[in-house]
Scaffold this motif. Structure first.
Motif, mmCIF file in Angstrom:
data_model
loop_
_atom_site.group_PDB
_atom_site.id
_atom_site.type_symbol
_atom_site.label_atom_id
_atom_site.label_comp_id
_atom_site.label_asym_id
_atom_site.label_seq_id
_atom_site.Cartn_x
_atom_site.Cartn_y
_atom_site.Cartn_z
ATOM 1 N N SER A 9 23.675 -9.864 -37.657
ATOM 2 C CA SER A 9 22.352 -9.539 -38.179
ATOM 3 C C SER A 9 22.426 -9.005 -39.603
ATOM 4 C CB SER A 9 21.645 -8.540 -37.274
ATOM 5 O OG SER A 9 22.527 -7.576 -36.781
ATOM 6 N N GLU A 10 23.548 -8.432 -39.980
ATOM 7 C CA GLU A 10 23.651 -7.786 -41.295
ATOM 8 C C GLU A 10 24.708 -8.476 -42.156
ATOM 9 O OE1 GLU A 10 21.950 -5.081 -42.508
ATOM 10 O OE2 GLU A 10 20.785 -4.768 -40.708
ATOM 11 N N GLY A 11 24.951 -9.785 -41.935
ATOM 12 C CA GLY A 11 26.067 -10.431 -42.626
ATOM 13 C C GLY A 11 27.327 -10.250 -41.803
ATOM 14 N N PRO A 64 18.909 -3.889 -35.427
ATOM 15 C CA PRO A 64 17.925 -4.826 -34.837
ATOM 16 C C PRO A 64 17.240 -5.667 -35.917
ATOM 17 C CG PRO A 64 16.934 -2.671 -35.071
ATOM 18 C CD PRO A 64 18.324 -2.555 -35.653
ATOM 19 N N GLN A 65 17.847 -5.722 -37.114
ATOM 20 C CA GLN A 65 17.155 -6.244 -38.296
ATOM 21 C C GLN A 65 16.349 -7.526 -38.056
ATOM 22 O OE1 GLN A 65 16.895 -4.582 -41.167
ATOM 23 N NE2 GLN A 65 15.494 -6.168 -41.889
ATOM 24 N N LEU A 66 17.027 -8.577 -37.607
ATOM 25 C CA LEU A 66 16.335 -9.877 -37.552
ATOM 26 C C LEU A 66 15.269 -9.874 -36.461
ATOM 27 C CD1 LEU A 66 19.404 -12.239 -38.106
ATOM 28 C CD2 LEU A 66 18.072 -10.945 -39.776
ATOM 29 N N TYR A 67 15.579 -9.265 -35.330
ATOM 30 C CA TYR A 67 14.609 -9.244 -34.229
ATOM 31 C C TYR A 67 13.377 -8.419 -34.585
ATOM 32 C CZ TYR A 67 18.351 -11.281 -31.453
ATOM 33 O OH TYR A 67 19.331 -12.101 -30.980
ATOM 34 N N LYS A 68 13.606 -7.268 -35.221
ATOM 35 C CA LYS A 68 12.430 -6.431 -35.526
ATOM 36 C C LYS A 68 11.535 -7.144 -36.541
ATOM 37 C CE LYS A 68 14.505 -3.216 -38.954
ATOM 38 N NZ LYS A 68 14.565 -1.878 -39.485
ATOM 39 N N GLU A 69 12.161 -7.857 -37.497
ATOM 40 C CA GLU A 69 11.346 -8.616 -38.456
ATOM 41 C C GLU A 69 10.523 -9.687 -37.734
ATOM 42 O OE1 GLU A 69 12.707 -9.991 -42.270
ATOM 43 O OE2 GLU A 69 14.509 -8.768 -42.118
ATOM 44 N N TYR A 106 26.228 -0.903 -33.543
ATOM 45 C CA TYR A 106 27.701 -0.881 -33.610
ATOM 46 C C TYR A 106 28.199 -1.334 -34.963
ATOM 47 C CZ TYR A 106 26.659 -0.285 -28.787
ATOM 48 O OH TYR A 106 26.132 0.221 -27.634
ATOM 49 N N ARG A 107 29.159 -0.611 -35.514
ATOM 50 C CA ARG A 107 29.758 -0.979 -36.799
ATOM 51 C C ARG A 107 31.272 -0.854 -36.682
ATOM 52 N NH1 ARG A 107 25.389 -0.374 -40.972
ATOM 53 N NH2 ARG A 107 23.628 -0.930 -39.651
ATOM 54 N N ALA A 108 31.966 -1.985 -36.905
ATOM 55 C CA ALA A 108 33.436 -1.958 -36.837
ATOM 56 C C ALA A 108 34.008 -1.542 -38.185
ATOM 57 C CB ALA A 108 33.957 -3.338 -36.429
ATOM 58 N N HIS A 142 30.386 8.738 -40.279
ATOM 59 C CA HIS A 142 30.479 7.365 -39.761
ATOM 60 C C HIS A 142 30.936 7.350 -38.314
ATOM 61 C CE1 HIS A 142 30.726 6.477 -44.119
ATOM 62 N NE2 HIS A 142 30.025 5.415 -43.748
ATOM 63 N N LEU A 143 30.271 6.531 -37.526
ATOM 64 C CA LEU A 143 30.677 6.313 -36.143
ATOM 65 C C LEU A 143 30.724 4.809 -35.889
ATOM 66 C CD1 LEU A 143 28.370 8.926 -34.392
ATOM 67 C CD2 LEU A 143 30.859 9.070 -34.607
ATOM 68 N N SER A 144 31.471 4.397 -34.885
ATOM 69 C CA SER A 144 31.492 2.971 -34.531
ATOM 70 C C SER A 144 30.245 2.627 -33.721
ATOM 71 C CB SER A 144 32.728 2.643 -33.702
ATOM 72 O OG SER A 144 33.862 3.193 -34.312
ATOM 73 N N LEU A 166 23.992 12.848 -48.592
ATOM 74 C CA LEU A 166 24.032 12.081 -47.339
ATOM 75 C C LEU A 166 22.918 11.048 -47.252
ATOM 76 C CD1 LEU A 166 25.370 11.926 -44.445
ATOM 77 C CD2 LEU A 166 23.589 13.526 -43.715
ATOM 78 N N GLU A 167 23.305 9.779 -47.031
ATOM 79 C CA GLU A 167 22.299 8.726 -46.832
ATOM 80 C C GLU A 167 21.808 8.780 -45.392
ATOM 81 O OE1 GLU A 167 23.602 4.548 -47.500
ATOM 82 O OE2 GLU A 167 22.357 4.169 -45.738
ATOM 83 N N LEU A 168 20.487 8.980 -45.246
ATOM 84 C CA LEU A 168 19.915 9.062 -43.897
ATOM 85 C C LEU A 168 19.297 7.748 -43.462
ATOM 86 C CD1 LEU A 168 17.999 12.453 -43.923
ATOM 87 C CD2 LEU A 168 20.147 11.925 -42.792
ATOM 88 N N SER A 169 18.775 7.007 -44.425
ATOM 89 C CA SER A 169 18.030 5.803 -44.067
ATOM 90 C C SER A 169 18.075 4.825 -45.227
ATOM 91 C CB SER A 169 16.577 6.194 -43.791
ATOM 92 O OG SER A 169 15.757 5.052 -43.701
ATOM 93 N N SER A 170 17.974 3.537 -44.906
ATOM 94 C CA SER A 170 17.706 2.583 -45.978
ATOM 95 C C SER A 170 16.695 1.557 -45.488
ATOM 96 C CB SER A 170 18.985 1.932 -46.499
ATOM 97 O OG SER A 170 19.603 1.216 -45.489
ATOM 98 N N GLY A 171 15.952 1.028 -46.440
ATOM 99 C CA GLY A 171 14.920 0.077 -46.066
ATOM 100 C C GLY A 171 14.332 -0.604 -47.285
ATOM 101 N N THR A 181 11.097 -3.790 -48.720
ATOM 102 C CA THR A 181 10.205 -4.921 -48.455
ATOM 103 C C THR A 181 11.094 -6.130 -48.205
ATOM 104 O OG1 THR A 181 8.706 -3.966 -50.078
ATOM 105 C CG2 THR A 181 8.223 -6.219 -49.345
ATOM 106 N N ARG A 182 10.705 -6.948 -47.219
ATOM 107 C CA ARG A 182 11.541 -8.101 -46.857
ATOM 108 C C ARG A 182 11.034 -9.373 -47.519
ATOM 109 N NH1 ARG A 182 14.570 -4.095 -44.684
ATOM 110 N NH2 ARG A 182 13.650 -3.248 -42.789
ATOM 111 N N LEU A 183 11.945 -10.310 -47.645
ATOM 112 C CA LEU A 183 11.536 -11.654 -48.050
ATOM 113 C C LEU A 183 10.792 -12.273 -46.878
ATOM 114 C CD1 LEU A 183 14.807 -12.889 -49.734
ATOM 115 C CD2 LEU A 183 12.548 -12.773 -50.816
#
Ligand code: AMO
Length: 428
Positions: free
Chosen positions: A166-168, A188-193, A209-211, A219-221, A350-355, A357-359
């Motif tokens: 979903s994120e590359g 949930p990027q693509l589904y929420k869009e 999950y992030r490997a 950072h957590l997995s 500390l970065e809490l959120s990112s977001g 406008t979508r294409l």
């Protein structure tokens, strides 16, 4: 009440003095003075003193602290300074015995390091500081849901086992799925869009999950993400939603979680003003003035964010990032193709959120995918929705665990996650 319990400890009031009550809980302390034992008993609502006299003391023989008992007795006034009432025991039933020594001291008199506490997490939950962190987390979730629902967002649950990223491609956990390769969702990027085409405003609170082989306090997995996506909103609109949400969380918990704040030893302070909004370009200027050598388009390193955080402690939005630093789904500004309609919400460094406008134009989206070295064919299921009337839309994702650290006043996300997963920790 089950197992004979008639009252929780917090239910003991002066009206009950002289009456019978049966409590159930864990033995926190036992002090024998001659033929009398002063026992302190804890349940999830509080702690009280139990007086055990005479033959009844036999029931306590060999009983270790943290064992589970139920006690029937008479509620009475107490001279003990830490309690308002006590129970004069008449019957004691031992329901489960605890071993001695325990792997950690759940009272917290002896400090245990975080690894030992995480290895015995269920027992750590009897430490009032730890329990209060998770009670606070429960209230934070309640507050988030309340504010989002009031803003007409609909809660959704998207799949965590997915067939393409979903994120590359980076940081993906893969798993064997009936002879095929599947992945754990990074967001949930693509589904929420996609859901904005029917539900318009959606939110999800789930684990993702992030490997990433990161060994930091942030950072957590496996982390919990709060995500929203909204049709007919621009990035500044969803920033307003995020700001209201964070403000409400602080207000709600500062008012409703007094006991928890006391046990944690941190007072929750509601931000006194609205969140500053600073552009990436301004931050680049600030960093250059501070002697760093950084150009428009460079990513902000940890060391840069630390400097920015010193200048801007507390919450602020960092907006208008260069397009080249943003994921394929982020839309550019109409007046400047190199700048994105995007933001991060920071708490100091500390970065809490990112977001952003979508294409929502499928042709531009396809060319962005190619620019980023991704194959549009891999995104066929997602792209088809863009031919079904995709509205303009915006959203964000916020790390709940990171937000919790700002409320608790600590640096390590492992403190606010029940069973954290990181490159070194897969059990318990
Ligand atoms: P991003 O990858 O920036 O954006 O993640 C959003 C937020 O999630 C939290 N986060 C993490 N927390 C703990 N451990 C991690 N490994 C971790 N990774 C991310 C951070 C981060 O700010 N789809 C986009 C959001 C969107 O545009 O809607 C996304 O996932 O707090």
């Amino acid at each position: 009440m089950a197992f004979g319990r008639t009252h929780n400890i917090e239910d003991l009031t002066s009206e009950l003095i002289g009456q019978s009550a049966t409590l159930g809980g864990w033995v926190e302390d036992l002090r024998k003075l001659g033929k009398m034992t002063f026992l302190t008993l804890r349940d999830v609502t509080g702690i009280t003193q139990v007086i055990v006299k005479g033959d009844l003391n036999e029931k306590l023989e060999g009983l270790n602290r943290q064992s589970v008992i139920s006690v029937k007795g008479i509620v009475q006034d107490t001279k003990a300074k830490d309690f308002e009432f006590e129970l004069k025991a008449e019957e004691i039933q031992v329901l489960a015995k605890a071993i001695h020594p325990l792997p950690i001291d759940p009272i917290g008199r002896l400090e245990s390091n975080i690894d030992n506490r995480l290895n015995s997490r269920a027992l750590d939950m009897r430490n009032q500081k730890t329990a209060s962190i998770f009670k606070l987390r429960h209230h934070v979730l309640a507050s988030l849901r309340k504010t989002l629902v009031e803003n007409k967002f609909i809660e959704i649950t998207t799949p965590k086992i997915i067939g393409s990223a979903s994120e590359g491609g980076a940081n993906l956990f893969s798993l064997e799925y009936f002879g095929r390769t599947a992945y754990l969702a990074q967001s949930p990027q693509l589904y929420k869009e996609q859901m904005t085409i029917g539900l318009e405003r959606v939110f999800e609170i789930s684990n993702f999950y992030r490997a990433e082989n990161s060994h930091t306090g942030r950072h957590l997995s496996e982390f919990t993400s709060v995500d929203i996506e909204a049709a007919f909103m621009d990035y500044t609109d969803v920033m307003d939603v995020l700001e209201e949400l964070v403000m409400q969380v602080f207000k709600y918990t500062s008012e409703n979680c007094k006991k928890e704040q006391e046990a944690i030893g941190n007072e929750i302070k509601v931000p006194s003003s609205s969140f500053e909004r600073i552009t990436y370009a301004q931050v680049v200027d600030e960093l250059n003035s501070a002697g760093e050598k950084i150009e428009f388009g460079d990513d902000l390193l940890d060391s840069h964010l630390r400097l920015v955080g010193e200048k801007h402690p507390g919450f602020f939005f960092l907006t208008d990032w260069p397009m080249k630093l943003k994921p394929f789904y982020i839309r550019a500004k109409d007046e400047d193709e190199t700048i994105s309609r995007s933001f991060d919400l920071q708490y100091g460094y500390l970065e809490l959120s990112s977001g952003g406008t979508r294409l929502h134009d499928p042709e531009i989206l396809k060319s962005r995918l190619k620019e980023q070295g991704l194959d549009p064919a891999q995104f066929g299921d997602h792209l088809q929705a863009f031919d079904w009337g995709m509205p303009p839309h915006s959203g964000w994702g916020m790390g709940l665990d990171r937000l919790m650290t700002t409320l608790v006043g600590i640096d390590n996300v492992r403190e606010v996650v029940l069973y954290p997963r990181d490159p070194d920790r897969l059990t318990p």
